[in-house]
Write a protein that holds these residues in place. Sequence first.
Motif, mmCIF file in Angstrom:
data_model
loop_
_atom_site.group_PDB
_atom_site.id
_atom_site.type_symbol
_atom_site.label_atom_id
_atom_site.label_comp_id
_atom_site.label_asym_id
_atom_site.label_seq_id
_atom_site.Cartn_x
_atom_site.Cartn_y
_atom_site.Cartn_z
ATOM 1 N N SER A 16 -0.562 -0.061 6.874
ATOM 2 C CA SER A 16 -1.481 -1.186 6.776
ATOM 3 C C SER A 16 -0.885 -2.328 5.952
ATOM 4 N N PRO A 17 -0.964 -3.572 6.428
ATOM 5 C CA PRO A 17 -0.535 -4.714 5.621
ATOM 6 C C PRO A 17 -1.299 -4.831 4.306
ATOM 7 N N ASP A 18 -2.551 -4.430 4.297
ATOM 8 C CA ASP A 18 -3.329 -4.515 3.061
ATOM 9 C C ASP A 18 -2.832 -3.487 2.041
ATOM 10 N N TYR A 19 -2.515 -2.287 2.498
ATOM 11 C CA TYR A 19 -1.942 -1.290 1.587
ATOM 12 C C TYR A 19 -0.619 -1.790 1.037
ATOM 13 N N ALA A 20 0.191 -2.394 1.906
ATOM 14 C CA ALA A 20 1.477 -2.938 1.450
ATOM 15 C C ALA A 20 1.274 -4.049 0.427
ATOM 16 N N ALA A 21 0.235 -4.844 0.619
ATOM 17 C CA ALA A 21 -0.048 -5.900 -0.348
ATOM 18 C C ALA A 21 -0.346 -5.321 -1.730
ATOM 19 N N GLY A 22 -1.055 -4.193 -1.747
ATOM 20 C CA GLY A 22 -1.304 -3.534 -3.023
ATOM 21 C C GLY A 22 -0.030 -3.032 -3.666
ATOM 22 N N LEU A 23 0.864 -2.441 -2.868
ATOM 23 C CA LEU A 23 2.149 -2.003 -3.403
ATOM 24 C C LEU A 23 2.963 -3.191 -3.905
ATOM 25 N N ARG A 24 2.934 -4.281 -3.146
ATOM 26 C CA ARG A 24 3.687 -5.486 -3.528
ATOM 27 C C ARG A 24 3.197 -6.037 -4.861
ATOM 28 N N ALA A 25 1.887 -5.920 -5.111
ATOM 29 C CA ALA A 25 1.324 -6.455 -6.351
ATOM 30 C C ALA A 25 1.908 -5.784 -7.584
ATOM 31 N N GLY A 26 2.418 -4.554 -7.420
ATOM 32 C CA GLY A 26 3.005 -3.850 -8.560
ATOM 33 C C GLY A 26 4.482 -4.115 -8.755
ATOM 34 N N ILE A 27 5.074 -4.983 -7.939
ATOM 35 C CA ILE A 27 6.511 -5.286 -8.056
ATOM 36 C C ILE A 27 6.704 -6.478 -8.973
ATOM 37 N N HIS A 28 7.491 -6.296 -10.027
ATOM 38 C CA HIS A 28 7.851 -7.401 -10.926
ATOM 39 C C HIS A 28 9.061 -8.107 -10.330
ATOM 40 N N PRO A 29 9.039 -9.425 -10.243
ATOM 41 C CA PRO A 29 10.149 -10.126 -9.591
ATOM 42 C C PRO A 29 11.478 -10.028 -10.328
ATOM 43 N N GLN A 30 11.428 -9.646 -11.604
ATOM 44 C CA GLN A 30 12.667 -9.605 -12.379
ATOM 45 C C GLN A 30 12.954 -8.255 -13.024
ATOM 46 N N ARG A 31 12.084 -7.273 -12.823
ATOM 47 C CA ARG A 31 12.275 -5.985 -13.482
ATOM 48 C C ARG A 31 12.101 -4.843 -12.486
ATOM 49 N N ALA A 32 12.968 -3.835 -12.590
ATOM 50 C CA ALA A 32 12.823 -2.624 -11.793
ATOM 51 C C ALA A 32 11.667 -1.789 -12.314
ATOM 52 N N THR A 33 10.948 -1.137 -11.421
ATOM 53 C CA THR A 33 9.885 -0.220 -11.808
ATOM 54 C C THR A 33 10.454 1.186 -11.885
ATOM 55 N N PRO A 34 10.496 1.823 -13.060
ATOM 56 C CA PRO A 34 10.996 3.201 -13.116
ATOM 57 C C PRO A 34 10.193 4.110 -12.188
ATOM 58 N N SER A 35 10.870 4.942 -11.427
ATOM 59 C CA SER A 35 10.168 5.808 -10.469
ATOM 60 C C SER A 35 9.192 6.739 -11.153
ATOM 61 N N GLU A 36 9.464 7.102 -12.407
ATOM 62 C CA GLU A 36 8.565 8.020 -13.109
ATOM 63 C C GLU A 36 7.198 7.399 -13.370
ATOM 64 N N LEU A 37 7.099 6.066 -13.267
ATOM 65 C CA LEU A 37 5.814 5.410 -13.456
ATOM 66 C C LEU A 37 4.977 5.369 -12.185
ATOM 67 N N LEU A 38 5.596 5.733 -11.046
ATOM 68 C CA LEU A 38 4.841 5.806 -9.792
ATOM 69 C C LEU A 38 4.305 7.219 -9.650
ATOM 70 N N PRO A 39 3.000 7.393 -9.424
ATOM 71 C CA PRO A 39 2.469 8.748 -9.284
ATOM 72 C C PRO A 39 3.070 9.439 -8.085
ATOM 73 N N GLY A 40 3.401 10.722 -8.258
ATOM 74 C CA GLY A 40 3.989 11.449 -7.144
ATOM 75 C C GLY A 40 4.429 12.829 -7.566
ATOM 76 N N VAL A 41 5.466 13.346 -6.902
ATOM 77 C CA VAL A 41 5.963 14.676 -7.228
ATOM 78 C C VAL A 41 6.831 14.609 -8.461
ATOM 79 N N ASP A 42 7.002 15.761 -9.125
ATOM 80 C CA ASP A 42 7.887 15.819 -10.276
ATOM 81 C C ASP A 42 9.345 15.776 -9.819
ATOM 82 N N PRO A 43 10.176 15.226 -10.799
ATOM 83 C CA PRO A 43 11.562 15.285 -10.423
ATOM 84 C C PRO A 43 12.014 16.736 -10.354
#
Length: 589
Positions: A358-385
Amino acid sequence: MNLRALFATWLLVLAAPLQALSPPPGPPAAGAEVAVAVARPLRPAPGEHPAQPAIASANAYATDAGMEVLAAGGNAFDAAIAVSAVLGLVEPESSGLGGGGFLLLHVAADDRDVFVDARERAPLAAQRDMFLGADGEAVPRRSIDGALAAAIPGMPAALDHVARHYGRLPLARSLAPAIRLAREGWRFGPKNHAMIGFRRDVLARSPAAAALFLRDGDVPAPGTLMRNEDYARTLEALAADGAAGFYRGDFAARLVAGVRAAGGIWSERDLAEYAVIEREPIRIRHRGFEIVTAPPPSSGGITLAAILNILDGYDLPALAEADRIHLTVEAMRRAARDRATRMGDPDFVDVPVRLLTSPDYAAGLRAGIHPQRATPSELLPGVDPGRGRPDTSHFSIIDAEGNLAAVTQTVNLPYGNALVVPGTGFLLNNEMDDFSVKPGVPNAFGLVGDEANAVAPGKRPLSSMTPTFLFGPDRVGVLGTPGGSRISTMVLIGLLAMMDGQGAQAAVASPRFHHQYLPDRLQVEPEALGPAVRADLAARGHTVTVAAEPWGNMQAVLWRRDLGTVEAGTDPRWRGVGKASAGDATIYR
């Protein structure tokens, strides 16, 4: 905040609980309706045909076989059978009758796309924790080497299905080049030699495999003449009796007996019940193009949709290189996170396809992207490393009628599980490793998974294979690649190159970079990014890892509707192996 942004943020917050829900009933989302309605005019008009056919494959023998069948009056689908069967012979490290694949077909006369799912299935005796030890931990290599690692093959059924439903020639005619080559012999090539080295000891444990692929227990030298009479006889049985010649009767009984004698759990019922499944492809709209690609049990199409939908929020071509790479990597990261937690065999789990595309779901994901900083994967909810080799094969075909075939086929790791049942002539796969043997435990490609991709009887493991079509006002493209966890990002880069106006050869040669959520690192090919761009990305928080070698083996064909020309491109990363042919224009790599 406008209503669209508010809704997108709400979706992002609620995404995790939604992962187990079925797609809601009713009509498709508005974005999906617009995508199909706008994309239709991008298709070639009735009667609009390419000037000539084109084939690009990972091996010159296979490309020549496909061209032979086209010259004999076959269409793209007959040629696909010929190419597939020859690849199974001359590129046994990558695919074959003992494996499976995905076949994306475009039937020009009906303007219809169909996805043929020939993915392998877990045996009916498979159990959730079959690759764990008494301590509950994964047993090293149990899902990789030997008979227990093999799922039920799908490629023989696919060849028969395509011949009966889409081909023009008898199956025997399309298989004839492979049968002839198996008996007359083919030359062991540089890719065969490069890939067999680290599997030699495992191949030596199977007397039938050693007899076929080793010489006095050692790796054959490049140029060695190889023959495979058993492979020819197996193809002849398939030609005479169709899928029944493989999945039933004496041959099936011999195959099952050989697998069980080697410690496997196959049954004759497993083979008799195997069938390919036709599924509706994933359709994506991006920058005025329509992309048609693989649905589950491939993760590739949903991953592509998620990345491209996120990137729709940026004027990517206008950005500086470091900004463009940063935003693309952040989109890759988020798409790969959803792969790890939400995708599996759609016949066993409810994959929320409409939500994830869904484009709307993607828009929500896009909202969490900082234009100048990487998002550490550990901050995204999901499986454990967690690596990707060209141990799969892809080929692309367009015929003079405008039929298209994008086929990605595999035995998983190089030379599959390294087991040959005597008298059959082919290696078995180790696709059981593509299941999540335990939540959070990486497979051989470093991909982690969760319960959605857990082992279950009769289930098909999640795959990264992403055969893809591109339809645009001035061009039609067919592409795909091997490469394990990196497949979808390679296809993404190839698609973006074609959308930017590049030709088939330039698209397959495009420099590559990759992020797969875990491990949290940005992988780049040795020559992919300059030092200044790498330093910029590192300053934004990306852990940049330069690979020792390039990766992938992309094959593409491109119909330039605006110029009336057809091109074929074969990946330059493997020298002296692949071949791309478009009429009189031939490229060897």
